[in-house]
Structures are given as C-alpha cells and as structure tokens.
Write an enzyme that holds these catalytic residues in place. Structure first.
Site, PDB file in Angstrom:
ATOM      1  N   CYS A  54       0.829  -1.211   0.000  1.00 11.66           N
ATOM      2  CA  CYS A  54       0.000   0.000   0.000  1.00 11.66           C
ATOM      3  C   CYS A  54       0.866   1.264   0.000  1.00 11.66           C
ATOM      4  O   CYS A  54       2.024   1.253   0.440  1.00 11.66           O
ATOM      5  CB  CYS A  54      -0.875   0.047   1.244  1.00 11.66           C
ATOM      6  SG  CYS A  54      -2.097  -1.251   1.364  1.00 11.66           S
ATOM      7  N   GLU A  56       0.744   3.829   1.912  1.00 12.28           N
ATOM      8  CA  GLU A  56       1.183   4.283   3.237  1.00 12.28           C
ATOM      9  C   GLU A  56       2.473   3.599   3.656  1.00 12.28           C
ATOM     10  O   GLU A  56       3.388   4.228   4.196  1.00 12.28           O
ATOM     11  CB  GLU A  56       0.096   3.995   4.292  1.00 12.28           C
ATOM     12  CG  GLU A  56      -1.195   4.752   4.063  1.00 12.28           C
ATOM     13  CD  GLU A  56      -2.227   3.999   3.227  1.00 12.28           C
ATOM     14  OE1 GLU A  56      -1.825   3.282   2.286  1.00 12.28           O
ATOM     15  OE2 GLU A  56      -3.420   4.135   3.511  1.00 12.28           O
TER      16      GLU A  56
HETATM   17  N1  THU Z   1      -4.453   0.575  -0.944  1.00 15.51           N
HETATM   18  C1  THU Z   1      -3.556   1.495  -0.504  1.00 15.51           C
HETATM   19  O1  THU Z   1      -2.506   1.702  -1.116  1.00 15.51           O
HETATM   20  N2  THU Z   1      -3.854   2.165   0.630  1.00 15.51           N
HETATM   21  C2  THU Z   1      -5.035   2.090   1.292  1.00 15.51           C
HETATM   22  O2  THU Z   1      -5.233   2.798   2.276  1.00 15.51           O
HETATM   23  C3  THU Z   1      -6.069   1.159   0.834  1.00 15.51           C
HETATM   24  C4  THU Z   1      -5.662   0.233  -0.250  1.00 15.51           C
HETATM   25  C5  THU Z   1      -4.174  -0.111  -2.214  1.00 15.51           C
HETATM   26  C6  THU Z   1      -3.799  -1.546  -2.151  1.00 15.51           C
HETATM   27  C7  THU Z   1      -4.192  -2.016  -3.533  1.00 15.51           C
HETATM   28  O3  THU Z   1      -3.133  -1.722  -4.432  1.00 15.51           O
HETATM   29  C8  THU Z   1      -5.380  -1.160  -3.902  1.00 15.51           C
HETATM   30  O4  THU Z   1      -5.334  -0.051  -3.042  1.00 15.51           O
HETATM   31  C9  THU Z   1      -6.717  -1.856  -3.753  1.00 15.51           C
HETATM   32  O5  THU Z   1      -6.856  -2.423  -2.495  1.00 15.51           O
END
Ligand code: THU
Length: 131
Positions: A54, A56
């Site tokens: 993700c 973050e």
């Molecule tokens: N994702 C993030 O990068 N941060 C979040 O807070 C929620 C989800 C990403 C992970 C994945 O690549 C996509 O969003 C769908 O879940």
C-alpha cells in the site's frame, strides 16, 4: 512546513505514479516528518496480488530508509467519495513508526476526514508489550 494543503497536494501528485494495474485503485500517501520534510508513496501492485504494498507503507519505508524517525502527519488520497482509511497492516506500521499521527483522508478535490492513529488502532500491540 507547508500545512495540510502541501501535504495533500503531495499525496495527490504521487498517486499518479501508482502501479495499480490489477485493481485500478490508485492511492497516494504523503508523510510529514517532524522537521517538515514530506516523504511520499504510492501503492505498488504485483501479479501475485498478495505482494502488493500500500501507498502508506511505501511512504513509511522510504522515510525510514532515508533516515527519518519522527513523524507528525500523513495524508492519504484516493479518487473516492468515501474516505480511504489505511488498511490494518498499514495501521500497525504507522503506529510503530508514527505513533499517534494525524491522518488526513482526501479525495482529488477535498479533505474528507481528519483522524488520529489512536482512534484508528485502539489497543495496539507494540513494543511496550514486549517485556
Ligand atoms: N491501498 C492502498 O494503497 N492504501 C489504502 O489505504 C487502501 C488500499 C491499495 C492496495 C491495492 O493496491 C489497492 O489499493 C486496492 O486495495
């Protein structure tokens, strides 16, 4: 320090670099350090799906590897009406390195919510329990 606007703008800008070919869900994060630097991250997906990281956590790991250890706020941006809060894994990592950070959740056009990590991760497991 640039205030919320600069932090959110940085998260919006880095979101454009997301490698989100599988979900199509692009996320940008911008982490503010105690001395006012901004470290950004986008989500990076993988054909295995499970190895996706993700936005973050990319921001936190970049910041740590660049020598930053004290943080004040993080902005998270997605193109949604509802706020996009950090997932459980990211909450654990944000708590480890950021403690009770301010968390700003924004869309491409507005701030949707401003929260604290202690409310997003009540009763955390952390180093205080490793006795
Ligand atoms: N994702 C993030 O990068 N941060 C979040 O807070 C929620 C989800 C990403 C992970 C994945 O690549 C996509 O969003 C769908 O879940």
């Amino acid at each position: 320090m640039g205030g919320s606007d600069a932090l959110v703008a940085a998260a919006r800008a880095v979101r454009e670099r997301a490698a989100a070919d599988y979900s199509g869900f692009k996320v940008g994060a911008a982490l503010e350090t105690a001395d006012g630097a901004i470290i950004t991250g986008c989500n990076v997906e993988n054909a295995t799906y499970g190895l996706t990281v993700c936005a973050e956590r990319v921001a936190v790991f970049k910041a740590i590897s660049e020598g930053h250890r004290r943080f004040t706020r993080i902005a998270v941006v997605a193109d949604t009406d509802a706020p996009t809060p950090p997932c459980g894994a990211c909450r654990q990592i944000l708590w480890e390195f950021g403690g009770d950070l301010e968390v700003i959740l924004a869309s491409l056009t507005e701030i949707k919510a401003t929260l604290r990590m202690k409310d997003l991760l009540p009763l955390p497991f952390d180093r205080r329990l490793l006795k």
